[in-house]
Write an enzyme that holds these catalytic residues in place. Structure first.
Site, PDB file in Angstrom:
ATOM      1  N   TYR A  64      -3.538  -1.393  10.061  1.00  0.00           N
ATOM      2  CA  TYR A  64      -3.261  -1.392   8.640  1.00  0.00           C
ATOM      3  C   TYR A  64      -1.859  -0.862   8.349  1.00  0.00           C
ATOM      4  O   TYR A  64      -1.118  -1.440   7.542  1.00  0.00           O
ATOM      5  CB  TYR A  64      -4.309  -0.545   7.919  1.00  0.00           C
ATOM      6  CG  TYR A  64      -4.319  -0.715   6.416  1.00  0.00           C
ATOM      7  CD1 TYR A  64      -4.991  -1.782   5.820  1.00  0.00           C
ATOM      8  CD2 TYR A  64      -3.675   0.194   5.587  1.00  0.00           C
ATOM      9  CE1 TYR A  64      -5.022  -1.940   4.443  1.00  0.00           C
ATOM     10  CE2 TYR A  64      -3.696   0.053   4.209  1.00  0.00           C
ATOM     11  CZ  TYR A  64      -4.370  -1.021   3.642  1.00  0.00           C
ATOM     12  OH  TYR A  64      -4.376  -1.169   2.267  1.00  0.00           O
TER      13      TYR A  64
ATOM     14  N   SER B  55       0.853  -1.191   0.000  1.00  0.00           N
ATOM     15  CA  SER B  55       0.000   0.000   0.000  1.00  0.00           C
ATOM     16  C   SER B  55       0.886   1.237   0.000  1.00  0.00           C
ATOM     17  O   SER B  55       2.095   1.161   0.302  1.00  0.00           O
ATOM     18  CB  SER B  55      -0.885  -0.012   1.255  1.00  0.00           C
ATOM     19  OG  SER B  55      -1.508   1.232   1.469  1.00  0.00           O
TER      20      SER B  55
END
Length: 261
Positions: free
Chosen positions: A165, A152
């Site tokens: 996350y 990401s």
């Protein structure tokens, strides 16, 4: 004098005869990866958590490729082992693994639940290790393979309200480098594909927030959020022979987001 470079061929990007496992390949970006790999010639095996597999099944079969499914929870190591066994039972081999499945939870750090932190890190990071570990043993015995971990933009920076996350996606880069070092001798290349801000149904609440959307867009040199179509070319490249000498790297497909202040 170096050996002359062989004539270039687009066959380097072909996945004809290959078998790919894509976790979470029945939803959002996973459908894009599955469709693209099928177009390149691969047959698919999709471990999935949610029930709906109709869309990805139709897309893959429209390309004349085979697709098989196994439903379960990636935090269950018995399910992880069953994925490998069932895929081998169906196809006899595993050439490509895309660790795509993910989840997130947003909440103020002061009240962020421990169980949500564990859930997010289990799915986004730990499952990549456990499934990768099982698949790599098969690939090593079969002469090699490709492992693609989905990172990401938050693999390289921090954010607010999503500690699980951020930690998990940073960990994905470390895991990718570890696998690259330890598995390279088996002709297994491990790399990470790191999407930036991509417009999908799952993040509609963010992209529909005009203040947030404009803030992010203004930081992207490309001047727009990405689409699933922006990612799939890189996925096919990383899954193909064209990337045989690329190992241990994270490729940001983010319109330049991570290059700016």
């Amino acid at each position: 004098m170096t050996e002359p470079i062989k004539e270039f061929s687009l066959d380097l990007f072909s996945l004809k005869g290959k078998v790919a496992i894509i976790t979470g390949g029945n939803t959002n970006l996973g459908i894009g990866y599955a469709s693209a790999l099928a177009k390149a010639g691969a047959d698919l095996f999709i471990p999935h958590f949610t029930d709906d597999v109709k869309e990805v099944k139709e897309k893959v079969e429209a390309e004349g490729r085979s697709i098989k499914f196994l439903q379960g929870d990636l935090v269950d190591n018995n399910y992880v082992r069953a994925i490998v066994k069932t895929c081998l039972d169906e196809y006899g081999k595993i050439d490509i693994l895309i660790n795509n499945a993910g989840t997130n939870h947003f909440e103020d750090f002061r009240t962020f639940p421990d169980e949500k932190f564990k859930q997010v890190t289990d799915i986004n990071l730990n499952a990549c290790y456990y499934l990768g570990h099982e698949v790599a043993k098969v690939m090593a015995d079969n002469g090699g393979g490709k492992i693609i971990n989905i990172g990401s933009a938050l693999s390289f920076t921090g954010d607010v309200m999503c500690p699980g996350y951020v930690v998990a996606k940073h960990g994905v880069i470390g895991l990718t480098r570890y696998f690259a070092n330890d598995l390279g001798k088996y002709n297994i290349q491990t790399n990470a594909l790191c999407p930036g801000f991509i417009k999908t149904e799952i993040n509609a609440a963010l992209s529909d927030d005009k203040v947030f959307y404009d803030k992010i867009t203004n930081r992207i040199p490309a001047g727009r959020w990405g689409t699933p179509e922006d990612l799939v070319g890189t996925a096919v490249f990383l899954a193909s022979r064209a990337s045989d000498y690329l190992n241990g790297w994270a490729i940001s497909v983010d319109g330049g987001f991570s290059t700016t202040l």
